[in-house]
Design an enzyme around this catalytic site. Structure first.
Site, short mmCIF file in Angstrom:
data_model
loop_
_atom_site.label_atom_id
_atom_site.label_comp_id
_atom_site.label_asym_id
_atom_site.label_seq_id
_atom_site.Cartn_x
_atom_site.Cartn_y
_atom_site.Cartn_z
N ARG A 8 25.25 35.01 47.83
CA ARG A 8 24.84 33.90 46.98
C ARG A 8 24.62 32.67 47.85
NH1 ARG A 8 27.83 30.28 42.32
NH2 ARG A 8 25.93 29.25 41.67
N HIS A 9 23.52 31.97 47.63
CA HIS A 9 23.19 30.78 48.42
C HIS A 9 24.34 29.77 48.44
CE1 HIS A 9 22.85 28.27 44.83
NE2 HIS A 9 22.22 29.27 44.27
N ASN A 15 25.05 22.47 41.51
CA ASN A 15 26.24 23.28 41.34
C ASN A 15 27.45 22.39 41.07
OD1 ASN A 15 25.13 25.56 43.85
ND2 ASN A 15 25.26 26.01 41.68
N GLN A 21 20.55 25.80 37.25
CA GLN A 21 19.43 25.64 38.17
C GLN A 21 18.25 26.56 37.84
OE1 GLN A 21 21.09 24.22 42.39
NE2 GLN A 21 22.04 26.09 41.69
N ARG A 58 17.09 26.66 48.33
CA ARG A 58 18.53 26.78 48.54
C ARG A 58 18.89 28.14 49.12
NH1 ARG A 58 17.46 26.70 42.97
NH2 ARG A 58 18.41 28.35 41.68
N GLU A 82 15.86 33.57 41.42
CA GLU A 82 16.86 33.43 40.36
C GLU A 82 16.27 33.73 38.98
OE1 GLU A 82 19.59 33.79 39.20
OE2 GLU A 82 20.84 31.99 39.42
N HIS A 139 20.82 34.60 44.22
CA HIS A 139 21.37 33.60 43.30
C HIS A 139 22.43 34.21 42.38
CE1 HIS A 139 17.97 30.96 44.41
NE2 HIS A 139 17.33 32.10 44.52
#
Length: 199
Positions: A8-9, A15, A21, A58, A82, A139
């Protein structure tokens, strides 16, 4: 057997603010940059053949930082972007709960569409990189959808949550897939994590 580890980024300002997002293209914040660096320092170059990333910045930046440590090829694949949350993107949890208490967000990418997309992407990866070791930077909602599918609902969407920088591993053969690790975060222990920062 094809070995895939999803990362996960790193963290973003949205966040930390609890804003959804989705496809909105938000950059990493300073903590996110540190998380990406920690991932790169934890992973061993000899263990991996290629990095695949979502095109959102990201994820792309997280992947680039990891690649700078591992020095292996990096490619983008649109299939690992995502989940799209439509008109709920940018809203905090409280705002979403007030406007859409049933989480039926207008213009949202629905679960069957997400499943179709990740199966297509994973099939492409399995064909092009069969029996290789692959890192995929993606994501929270998307990785959780994959985890839910391959764990028969034991983990993932609606059940468990991922940390920014968390690593989830999947083994794929010609007919089956198995989650072998979920949300590994030992490599992030030296960082200050906000465990409320999800999707």
């Amino acid at each position: 057997m094809t070995h895939i580890s999803f990362i996960r980024h790193g963290e973003t300002a949205w966040n930390t603010a609890g804003r959804l997002q989705g496809r909105t293209d938000i950059a990493l914040n300073s903590t996110g940059l540190q998380q990406a660096k920690a991932c790169g320092e934890y992973l061993e170059a000899k263990d991996w053949d290629i990095i695949i990333t979502s095109p959102l910045k990201r994820a792309r930046k997280t992947a680039e930082i990891i690649q700078s440590k591992l020095e292996i090829p990096l490619i983008e694949m649109e299939e690992f972007i995502e989940v799209g949350f439509g008109e709920a993107e940018g809203l905090t949890f409280a705002e979403r709960d007030k406007l859409y208490p049933n989480r039926d967000y207008p213009k949202k990418e629905h679960a069957d569409m997400v499943t179709k997309r990740f199966l297509k992407g994973l099939n492409k990866v399995k064909q092009q990189y069969k029996d290789q070791h692959i890192l995929i930077v993606s994501h929270g909602a998307f990785i959780n959808a994959i985890a839910y599918h391959y764990s028969n609902g034991r983990i993932g969407t609606g059940v468990s949550r991922l940390n920014n920088g968390g690593i989830t591993s999947l083994y794929l053969d010609d007919t089956h897939g198995k989650i072998t690790a979920y949300n590994q975060i030992d490599h992030l222990n030296s960082l200050i994590l906000n465990n409320d920062n999800k999707i």
